[in-house]
Write a protein that holds these residues in place. Structure first.
Motif, PDB file in Angstrom:
ATOM      1  N   LEU A 251      40.867  11.131  27.529  1.00  0.00           N
ATOM      2  CA  LEU A 251      40.859  10.782  26.108  1.00  0.00           C
ATOM      3  C   LEU A 251      41.119   9.298  25.878  1.00  0.00           C
ATOM      4  CD1 LEU A 251      42.837  13.829  24.645  1.00  0.00           C
ATOM      5  CD2 LEU A 251      40.370  13.441  24.582  1.00  0.00           C
ATOM      6  N   LEU A 252      41.892   8.673  26.755  1.00  0.00           N
ATOM      7  CA  LEU A 252      42.151   7.239  26.627  1.00  0.00           C
ATOM      8  C   LEU A 252      41.087   6.389  27.331  1.00  0.00           C
ATOM      9  CD1 LEU A 252      46.021   7.157  27.283  1.00  0.00           C
ATOM     10  CD2 LEU A 252      44.855   6.937  25.080  1.00  0.00           C
ATOM     11  N   GLY A 253      40.656   6.859  28.499  1.00  0.00           N
ATOM     12  CA  GLY A 253      39.764   6.036  29.313  1.00  0.00           C
ATOM     13  C   GLY A 253      38.330   6.004  28.827  1.00  0.00           C
ATOM     14  N   PHE A 254      37.840   7.107  28.242  1.00  0.00           N
ATOM     15  CA  PHE A 254      36.451   7.152  27.785  1.00  0.00           C
ATOM     16  C   PHE A 254      36.190   6.126  26.678  1.00  0.00           C
ATOM     17  CE2 PHE A 254      32.824  10.196  26.389  1.00  0.00           C
ATOM     18  CZ  PHE A 254      31.904   9.320  26.948  1.00  0.00           C
ATOM     19  N   PRO A 255      37.006   6.089  25.605  1.00  0.00           N
ATOM     20  CA  PRO A 255      36.769   5.048  24.584  1.00  0.00           C
ATOM     21  C   PRO A 255      36.919   3.631  25.121  1.00  0.00           C
ATOM     22  CG  PRO A 255      38.218   6.766  23.740  1.00  0.00           C
ATOM     23  CD  PRO A 255      38.084   7.002  25.204  1.00  0.00           C
ATOM     24  N   MET A 256      37.885   3.441  26.053  1.00  0.00           N
ATOM     25  CA  MET A 256      38.061   2.105  26.626  1.00  0.00           C
ATOM     26  C   MET A 256      36.840   1.688  27.437  1.00  0.00           C
ATOM     27  SD  MET A 256      42.072   2.322  27.770  1.00  0.00           S
ATOM     28  CE  MET A 256      42.085   0.658  28.441  1.00  0.00           C
ATOM     29  N   ALA A 257      36.286   2.626  28.210  1.00  0.00           N
ATOM     30  CA  ALA A 257      35.090   2.317  29.004  1.00  0.00           C
ATOM     31  C   ALA A 257      33.898   2.013  28.107  1.00  0.00           C
ATOM     32  CB  ALA A 257      34.778   3.479  29.939  1.00  0.00           C
ATOM     33  N   ILE A 258      33.744   2.764  27.005  1.00  0.00           N
ATOM     34  CA  ILE A 258      32.652   2.502  26.063  1.00  0.00           C
ATOM     35  C   ILE A 258      32.820   1.132  25.433  1.00  0.00           C
ATOM     36  CG2 ILE A 258      31.607   3.225  23.886  1.00  0.00           C
ATOM     37  CD1 ILE A 258      32.290   6.103  24.612  1.00  0.00           C
ATOM     38  N   GLY A 259      34.060   0.795  25.044  1.00  0.00           N
ATOM     39  CA  GLY A 259      34.303  -0.511  24.438  1.00  0.00           C
ATOM     40  C   GLY A 259      34.023  -1.656  25.394  1.00  0.00           C
ATOM     41  N   ILE A 260      34.422  -1.506  26.647  1.00  0.00           N
ATOM     42  CA  ILE A 260      34.178  -2.568  27.629  1.00  0.00           C
ATOM     43  C   ILE A 260      32.692  -2.722  27.902  1.00  0.00           C
ATOM     44  CG2 ILE A 260      34.567  -3.262  30.026  1.00  0.00           C
ATOM     45  CD1 ILE A 260      37.280  -1.850  29.859  1.00  0.00           C
ATOM     46  N   SER A 261      31.971  -1.616  27.995  1.00  0.00           N
ATOM     47  CA  SER A 261      30.532  -1.688  28.291  1.00  0.00           C
ATOM     48  C   SER A 261      29.737  -2.334  27.158  1.00  0.00           C
ATOM     49  CB  SER A 261      29.984  -0.291  28.583  1.00  0.00           C
ATOM     50  OG  SER A 261      30.090   0.540  27.432  1.00  0.00           O
ATOM     51  N   ASN A 262      30.269  -2.312  25.945  1.00  0.00           N
ATOM     52  CA  ASN A 262      29.572  -2.915  24.800  1.00  0.00           C
ATOM     53  C   ASN A 262      29.882  -4.401  24.634  1.00  0.00           C
ATOM     54  OD1 ASN A 262      28.255  -0.541  24.013  1.00  0.00           O
ATOM     55  ND2 ASN A 262      30.008   0.161  22.820  1.00  0.00           N
ATOM     56  N   LEU A 263      30.799  -4.940  25.432  1.00  0.00           N
ATOM     57  CA  LEU A 263      31.109  -6.367  25.351  1.00  0.00           C
ATOM     58  C   LEU A 263      30.072  -7.172  26.129  1.00  0.00           C
ATOM     59  CD1 LEU A 263      34.966  -6.205  25.987  1.00  0.00           C
ATOM     60  CD2 LEU A 263      33.828  -6.519  23.771  1.00  0.00           C
ATOM     61  N   ASN A 264      30.077  -8.484  25.902  1.00  0.00           N
ATOM     62  CA  ASN A 264      29.214  -9.339  26.708  1.00  0.00           C
ATOM     63  C   ASN A 264      29.802  -9.487  28.115  1.00  0.00           C
ATOM     64  OD1 ASN A 264      31.133 -11.597  26.729  1.00  0.00           O
ATOM     65  ND2 ASN A 264      30.587 -11.824  24.574  1.00  0.00           N
TER      66      ASN A 264
ATOM     67  N   LYS B  45      30.901 -11.854  29.977  1.00  0.00           N
ATOM     68  CA  LYS B  45      32.116 -12.642  30.184  1.00  0.00           C
ATOM     69  C   LYS B  45      33.365 -11.827  29.862  1.00  0.00           C
ATOM     70  CE  LYS B  45      34.517 -16.758  28.490  1.00  0.00           C
ATOM     71  NZ  LYS B  45      34.457 -17.912  27.558  1.00  0.00           N
ATOM     72  N   TRP B  46      33.345 -11.172  28.701  1.00  0.00           N
ATOM     73  CA  TRP B  46      34.505 -10.389  28.305  1.00  0.00           C
ATOM     74  C   TRP B  46      34.630  -9.107  29.119  1.00  0.00           C
ATOM     75  CZ3 TRP B  46      38.487 -12.076  25.768  1.00  0.00           C
ATOM     76  CH2 TRP B  46      38.348 -13.178  24.923  1.00  0.00           C
ATOM     77  N   GLN B  47      33.530  -8.577  29.617  1.00  0.00           N
ATOM     78  CA  GLN B  47      33.613  -7.410  30.498  1.00  0.00           C
ATOM     79  C   GLN B  47      34.406  -7.745  31.760  1.00  0.00           C
ATOM     80  OE1 GLN B  47      29.869  -5.596  31.456  1.00  0.00           O
ATOM     81  NE2 GLN B  47      29.351  -5.137  29.325  1.00  0.00           N
ATOM     82  N   ILE B  48      34.116  -8.899  32.340  1.00  0.00           N
ATOM     83  CA  ILE B  48      34.829  -9.321  33.552  1.00  0.00           C
ATOM     84  C   ILE B  48      36.314  -9.499  33.265  1.00  0.00           C
ATOM     85  CG2 ILE B  48      35.049 -11.157  35.265  1.00  0.00           C
ATOM     86  CD1 ILE B  48      32.033 -11.613  34.970  1.00  0.00           C
ATOM     87  N   ILE B  49      36.627 -10.109  32.124  1.00  0.00           N
ATOM     88  CA  ILE B  49      38.034 -10.325  31.767  1.00  0.00           C
ATOM     89  C   ILE B  49      38.763  -8.996  31.581  1.00  0.00           C
ATOM     90  CG2 ILE B  49      39.575 -11.254  29.991  1.00  0.00           C
ATOM     91  CD1 ILE B  49      37.511 -13.470  29.540  1.00  0.00           C
ATOM     92  N   MET B  50      38.135  -8.057  30.864  1.00  0.00           N
ATOM     93  CA  MET B  50      38.766  -6.767  30.621  1.00  0.00           C
ATOM     94  C   MET B  50      38.931  -5.968  31.916  1.00  0.00           C
ATOM     95  SD  MET B  50      39.524  -6.773  27.482  1.00  0.00           S
ATOM     96  CE  MET B  50      40.023  -5.070  27.311  1.00  0.00           C
ATOM     97  N   LEU B  51      37.945  -6.029  32.794  1.00  0.00           N
ATOM     98  CA  LEU B  51      38.061  -5.327  34.072  1.00  0.00           C
ATOM     99  C   LEU B  51      39.170  -5.924  34.932  1.00  0.00           C
ATOM    100  CD1 LEU B  51      34.297  -4.778  34.965  1.00  0.00           C
ATOM    101  CD2 LEU B  51      35.947  -3.051  34.218  1.00  0.00           C
ATOM    102  N   LEU B  52      39.321  -7.243  34.882  1.00  0.00           N
ATOM    103  CA  LEU B  52      40.416  -7.887  35.612  1.00  0.00           C
ATOM    104  C   LEU B  52      41.772  -7.457  35.061  1.00  0.00           C
ATOM    105  CD1 LEU B  52      39.106 -11.545  36.139  1.00  0.00           C
ATOM    106  CD2 LEU B  52      39.531  -9.815  37.897  1.00  0.00           C
ATOM    107  N   LEU B  53      41.867  -7.318  33.743  1.00  0.00           N
ATOM    108  CA  LEU B  53      43.120  -6.869  33.142  1.00  0.00           C
ATOM    109  C   LEU B  53      43.447  -5.434  33.547  1.00  0.00           C
ATOM    110  CD1 LEU B  53      42.828  -8.340  29.522  1.00  0.00           C
ATOM    111  CD2 LEU B  53      44.303  -9.136  31.381  1.00  0.00           C
ATOM    112  N   ILE B  54      42.402  -4.600  33.684  1.00  0.00           N
ATOM    113  CA  ILE B  54      42.626  -3.217  34.117  1.00  0.00           C
ATOM    114  C   ILE B  54      43.080  -3.177  35.572  1.00  0.00           C
ATOM    115  CG2 ILE B  54      41.457  -1.026  34.601  1.00  0.00           C
ATOM    116  CD1 ILE B  54      39.742  -1.561  32.131  1.00  0.00           C
ATOM    117  N   MET B  55      42.506  -4.050  36.405  1.00  0.00           N
ATOM    118  CA  MET B  55      42.845  -4.067  37.823  1.00  0.00           C
ATOM    119  C   MET B  55      44.116  -4.851  38.123  1.00  0.00           C
ATOM    120  SD  MET B  55      40.513  -2.229  39.167  1.00  0.00           S
ATOM    121  CE  MET B  55      40.848  -2.561  40.894  1.00  0.00           C
TER     122      MET B  55
END
Length: 309
Positions: free
Chosen positions: A106-119, A121-131
């Motif tokens: 329930l938490l990860g699905f919306p977060m993954a959708i939000g990250i995939s809709n970013l450009n 540059k921001w996708q890389i930043i968000m993935l780094l924050l997750i990791m």
């Protein structure tokens, strides 16, 4: 000689080729680090418990120089069935793993959708924050939650300061703290597979559906959810399987009321020195986990065939 040389080359060329070694690598890895340890644990589980080093009998009794008698017993498995503590611990572990998987989904699905809709540059930043938490020790992250959830920790102090509560809440050493710790530690394993699946999705499908008058919920239900189903199944397995055998998080954040299977295995190995019982617990857990894994893989195969058709 030329004929013999050609025959030898035709026989050894598949063995010496780079492609054969690349294909064989995962099989060798699984054989060394899964199949061999599995049979070692299985052998221990079928042995009889004794006082000694090692604390179990040898399965092979050598009658003569070349003759061996195989001795095994199912006493450890019978003990698991007769004692209600083991069944209760299995059910408790499955309960925590299922709740953690649902909350992470329930938490990860919306977060993954939000990250995939970013450009990008921001996708890389968000993935780094997750990791980023993985760069810190696992124990340090769990002990950080221990400090946050204490009666006078940051969470209770903040709630008292803003006037929401007057007395500290009991957030530690209960089901809530164990679930929070598991969700926090395994949430990235849910987000990343779903993100990878969504990233491969053709964005023109959503654009075409919107142009045809489909509402956002209809786009999500008819396009995003079906196409992201493989990622959902993979993420659910990556969260559910380690949560069933989790030991550290319940030991630090959990109370004495709930005994999970990970703690029982540790107790049997290191406190009771009952290696056959601990090995039988591990084998039984592996069998229990095989059922949902096999079912989800079958479901994923059926779903993929339906999408292709």
């Amino acid at each position: 000689m030329t004929f013999i040389k050609k025959k030898l080359l035709s026989f050894f060329s598949p063995i010496l080729s780079v492609r054969s070694w690349v294909i064989a690598t995962p099989y060798v890895w699984l054989g060394l680090f899964f199949v061999v340890p599995f049979f070692v644990v299985l052998r221990v589980s079928l042995s009889e418990e004794v006082l000694g080093i090692p604390p179990y009998t040898d399965m092979f009794l050598w009658v003569d120089t070349y003759v061996a008698k195989i001795i095994f017993t199912f006493e450890s498995y019978t003990y698991l069935i007769e004692d209600d503590l083991y069944l209760s611990s299995y059910l408790t572990s499955l309960k925590f793993a299922l709740i953690t998987t649902i909350v992470a989904l329930l938490l990860g699905f919306p977060m993954a959708i939000g990250i995939s809709n970013l450009n990008k540059k921001w996708q890389i930043i968000m993935l780094l924050l997750i990791m980023l938490p993985f760069w810190t020790s696992f124990l340090i992250r769990i002990y950080a939650w221990l400090n946050l959830l204490t009666p006078y920790g940051l969470i209770n102090s903040f709630l008292i300061y803003i006037g929401v509560i007057t007395e500290p809440l009991r957030l530690l050493f209960n089901n809530f703290s164990v679930t929070i710790g598991m969700v926090y530690c395994y949430l990235p394993f849910m987000i990343l597979p779903i993100y990878v699946t969504l990233e491969k999705m053709d964005p023109s499908l959503q654009e075409a559906a919107s142009d045809l008058g489909a509402k956002p919920f209809t786009v999500f239900k008819s396009i995003i959810l079906p196409l992201s189903f493989p990622g959902l199944l993979t993420g659910s397995l990556l969260v559910f399987i380690p949560c069933v055998g989790e030991f550290v998080i319940p030991e630090i954040l959990g109370g004495s009321d709930n005994i999970l299977i990970g703690r029982l295995v540790w107790n049997e190995f290191f406190l009771n020195h009952s290696w056959p019982t601990a090995a039988a617990l591990s084998i039984a857990l592996l069998v229990i986990l095989f059922i949902p894994i096999y079912g989800l893989q079958k479901l994923q195969k059926i779903f993929a065939e339906r999408l292709e058709s």
